[in-house]
Design an enzyme around this catalytic site. Structure first.
Site, mmCIF file in Angstrom:
data_model
loop_
_atom_site.group_PDB
_atom_site.id
_atom_site.type_symbol
_atom_site.label_atom_id
_atom_site.label_comp_id
_atom_site.label_asym_id
_atom_site.label_seq_id
_atom_site.Cartn_x
_atom_site.Cartn_y
_atom_site.Cartn_z
ATOM 1 N N ASP A 75 0.577 -59.854 -105.277
ATOM 2 C CA ASP A 75 1.645 -58.883 -105.540
ATOM 3 C C ASP A 75 2.901 -59.119 -104.703
ATOM 4 O OD1 ASP A 75 0.313 -57.330 -107.492
ATOM 5 O OD2 ASP A 75 -0.939 -56.484 -105.917
ATOM 6 N N HIS A 120 -6.394 -58.574 -98.453
ATOM 7 C CA HIS A 120 -7.191 -58.695 -99.668
ATOM 8 C C HIS A 120 -8.659 -58.477 -99.338
ATOM 9 C CE1 HIS A 120 -8.707 -60.167 -103.480
ATOM 10 N NE2 HIS A 120 -7.490 -59.967 -103.931
HETATM 11 N N1 CMC Z 1 -1.355 -53.400 -94.165
HETATM 12 C C1 CMC Z 1 -1.788 -53.041 -92.940
HETATM 13 N N2 CMC Z 1 -3.041 -53.222 -92.529
HETATM 14 C C2 CMC Z 1 -3.893 -53.785 -93.382
HETATM 15 C C3 CMC Z 1 -3.512 -54.178 -94.668
HETATM 16 C C4 CMC Z 1 -2.187 -53.976 -95.049
HETATM 17 N N3 CMC Z 1 -1.749 -54.335 -96.258
HETATM 18 N N4 CMC Z 1 -4.582 -54.715 -95.307
HETATM 19 C C5 CMC Z 1 -5.601 -54.645 -94.447
HETATM 20 N N5 CMC Z 1 -5.191 -54.094 -93.297
HETATM 21 C C6 CMC Z 1 -5.984 -53.874 -92.089
HETATM 22 C C7 CMC Z 1 -6.708 -52.540 -92.158
HETATM 23 O O1 CMC Z 1 -5.935 -51.507 -91.626
HETATM 24 C C8 CMC Z 1 -7.938 -52.823 -91.352
HETATM 25 O O2 CMC Z 1 -7.618 -52.789 -89.983
HETATM 26 P P1 CMC Z 1 -8.696 -52.310 -88.894
HETATM 27 O O3 CMC Z 1 -9.809 -53.284 -88.984
HETATM 28 O O4 CMC Z 1 -7.924 -52.363 -87.609
HETATM 29 O O5 CMC Z 1 -9.090 -50.930 -89.307
HETATM 30 C C9 CMC Z 1 -8.252 -54.271 -91.682
HETATM 31 O O6 CMC Z 1 -7.016 -54.858 -92.061
HETATM 32 C C10 CMC Z 1 -9.222 -54.431 -92.831
HETATM 33 O O7 CMC Z 1 -8.800 -53.583 -93.863
HETATM 34 P P2 CMC Z 1 -9.733 -53.086 -95.007
HETATM 35 O O8 CMC Z 1 -9.122 -51.923 -95.690
HETATM 36 O O9 CMC Z 1 -11.142 -52.927 -94.507
HETATM 37 O O10 CMC Z 1 -9.754 -54.290 -95.939
HETATM 38 P P3 CMC Z 1 -10.037 -54.234 -97.401
HETATM 39 O O11 CMC Z 1 -10.618 -55.535 -97.692
HETATM 40 O O12 CMC Z 1 -10.848 -53.075 -97.818
HETATM 41 O O13 CMC Z 1 -8.595 -54.011 -98.018
HETATM 42 C C11 CMC Z 1 -6.823 -54.020 -99.494
HETATM 43 C C12 CMC Z 1 -8.100 -54.711 -99.066
HETATM 44 C C13 CMC Z 1 -6.198 -54.844 -100.603
HETATM 45 C C14 CMC Z 1 -7.167 -52.628 -100.038
HETATM 46 C C15 CMC Z 1 -5.863 -53.919 -98.297
HETATM 47 O O14 CMC Z 1 -5.590 -55.189 -97.780
HETATM 48 C C16 CMC Z 1 -4.576 -53.177 -98.633
HETATM 49 O O15 CMC Z 1 -4.551 -51.948 -98.609
HETATM 50 N N6 CMC Z 1 -3.489 -53.932 -98.974
HETATM 51 C C17 CMC Z 1 -2.248 -53.311 -99.396
HETATM 52 C C18 CMC Z 1 -2.299 -53.015 -100.890
HETATM 53 C C19 CMC Z 1 -2.224 -54.273 -101.706
HETATM 54 O O16 CMC Z 1 -1.414 -55.150 -101.458
HETATM 55 N N7 CMC Z 1 -3.085 -54.351 -102.751
HETATM 56 C C20 CMC Z 1 -3.109 -55.468 -103.668
HETATM 57 C C21 CMC Z 1 -4.375 -56.252 -103.578
HETATM 58 S S1 CMC Z 1 -4.284 -57.860 -104.385
HETATM 59 C C22 CMC Z 1 -3.925 -57.565 -106.046
HETATM 60 C C23 CMC Z 1 -5.041 -56.926 -106.773
HETATM 61 O O17 CMC Z 1 -5.983 -57.578 -107.177
HETATM 62 O O18 CMC Z 1 -4.953 -55.725 -106.968
#
Ligand code: CMC
Length: 391
Positions: free
Chosen positions: A328, A276
């Site tokens: 989710d 998240h």
């Molecule tokens: N699976 C694998 N790795 C992950 C995931 C995941 N679901 N989420 C974060 N990471 C890793 C990412 O690869 C990164 O690793 P590194 O630092 O080694 O490069 C690190 O964690 C930080 O990721 P980020 O993309 O900088 O974090 P973010 O805060 O931008 O991402 C997110 C938030 C929701 C886009 C991401 O966690 C994600 O893609 N999750 C899967 C999709 C999902 O479940 N979305 C629903 C969000 S909650 C409901 C809503 O409000 O929509």
């Protein structure tokens, strides 16, 4: 000097001051009273009320009043909002025609987005941004979203749409219109809780989209239509459909570990329903939905999807860089065990979140400032113009 990315997403300039904030992480763009998230502690509040208490003690109708008026309703106000939502049911013919004319291959979120936009064309005063006008439009949207989703769902299955049942409240009526029969008490309560949990979540991508549109002094329908487009993406509301597709692909508990190991060999792999942008620990909504996933599985005599989800959660928490479930993750198995098909999980999210979007449109327009961030231009300037015959 090599630019450094901080954990807030800023890249520092050579002068050591914050430069670009990729993904706007850590940037505060406005004041709000609607919602507070404490990401490090996994806490969420709607107008100061803890989500865990709201999920346990409130109905969706109470939360609608809370989000639109900033206070919990008393008995009279609850009766009023319940009546207003029921009175606003009944899709206009024009919108029904839009849904009927959608190709069977279209995605339900695209139908919802198009139908939400069409609601403006059937509103006698779509651009009335007076305080009364904007609340009236909010109630109309909240009341009609379940009907749009249910009608589209039934038409795809070759079934006749089911008219709303005036005896039933919002969540139960939604299930009634989907399945064509009144739900049991447990299913109705589970849907009600899911709607309470998804109703609002501060400046997330879809809500921010709605606020950006509202800030141009455009209308409520435009803001909500844009928000639906943002919610659809798999990194946002689209993740719940991704979660169930993952569980179905893994199929059996014995496949979980090898499946995850193989997927995580790809550096860019994202496991849907985990991680998240704000929570750095368990999302409180996932705590509640986990209980409902278990309970629904027990009621339906199949706890397999819950147990697989629980195992995946354990593995992800134990990784070198732990990841925690978001809203989710456990909604997916809950809906699946309620007999709902994956393609309507994101529309269900929208059926609930529409009230949060509306609350933000109201707040934005009450203290408006056009949203216009700056960009870090990384191209060239003053290039000599090249005439057509020399390109
Ligand atoms: N699976 C694998 N790795 C992950 C995931 C995941 N679901 N989420 C974060 N990471 C890793 C990412 O690869 C990164 O690793 P590194 O630092 O080694 O490069 C690190 O964690 C930080 O990721 P980020 O993309 O900088 O974090 P973010 O805060 O931008 O991402 C997110 C938030 C929701 C886009 C991401 O966690 C994600 O893609 N999750 C899967 C999709 C999902 O479940 N979305 C629903 C969000 S909650 C409901 C809503 O409000 O929509």
């Amino acid at each position: 000097m090599i630019p450094q990315t901080t954990n807030q997403g800023f890249v520092m300039t050579e002068a050591g001051t914050p430069g670009v904030a990729y993904g706007l992480r850590g940037v505060t763009v406005d004041d709000t009273r609607i919602c507070k998230i404490i990401g490090e502690e996994g806490r969420l509040y709607y107008y100061g009320y803890n989500i865990l208490e709201l999920a346990e003690r409130c109905t969706y109708e109470e939360v609608v009043w809370l989000l639109l008026h900033g206070k919990l309703p008393n008995k009279t106000e609850l009766a009023q909002i319940t009546k207003d939502l029921k009175d606003a049911r009944g899709l206009p013919f024009g919108v029904r025609d839009v849904i009927k004319s959608a190709p069977k291959t279209s995605i339900p979120m695209d139908v919802l987005r198009t139908a939400a936009s069409a609601l403006a064309l059937t509103d006698p005063a779509p651009n009335d941004n007076s305080p009364e006008g904007i609340v009236r439009k909010a109630i109309r949207l909240i009341a009609q979203f379940p009907e749009i989703v249910a009608m589209d769902y039934r038409l795809r299955r070759g079934e006749e749409p089911v008219a709303p049942n005036p005896e039933l409240d919002h969540a139960a009526n939604f299930l009634y219109m989907l399945h064509g029969k009144a739900p049991g008490k447990d299913a109705a309560r589970t849907m009600d809780v899911a709607l309470v949990l998804h109703a609002e979540h501060s400046f997330n991508a879809s809500t921010f989209t709605a606020r950006v549109i509202a800030a141009t002094l455009s209308d409520m329908y435009s803001a909500i239509t844009g928000a639906i487009g943002a919610l659809k993406g798999p990194l946002h509301g689209g993740a719940n459909e991704g979660v169930i597709m993952t569980l179905l692909e893994i199929r059996e508990p014995a496949n979980i570990k090898p499946w995850l190991e193989k997927k995580f060999q790809d550096k860019g792999f994202r496991l849907m329903g985990f991680g998240h942008a704000v929570y750095k620990t368990l999302d409180p909504r996932a705590i509640v939905l986990k209980k409902y996933s278990k309970k629904t599985g027990e009621e339906r005599g199949t706890t397999k999807w819950y147990e697989m989800s629980d195992q995946i959660e354990g593995i992800m928490k134990g990784r070198e860089k732990p990841l925690y479930p978001n809203v989710d993750f456990y909604s997916a198995s809950t809906y699946y065990m309620m007999g709902l098909p994956p393609e309507i999980y994101t529309p269900i999210f929208a059926v609930s979140r529409v009230v949060g979007w509306c609350a933000h449109v109201i707040e934005q327009q009450a203290h408006n400032k056009l949203i216009r961030p700056a960009a870090n231009y990384i191209g060239e300037v003053d290039k000599p113009f090249v005439p057509m015959d020399q390109r």
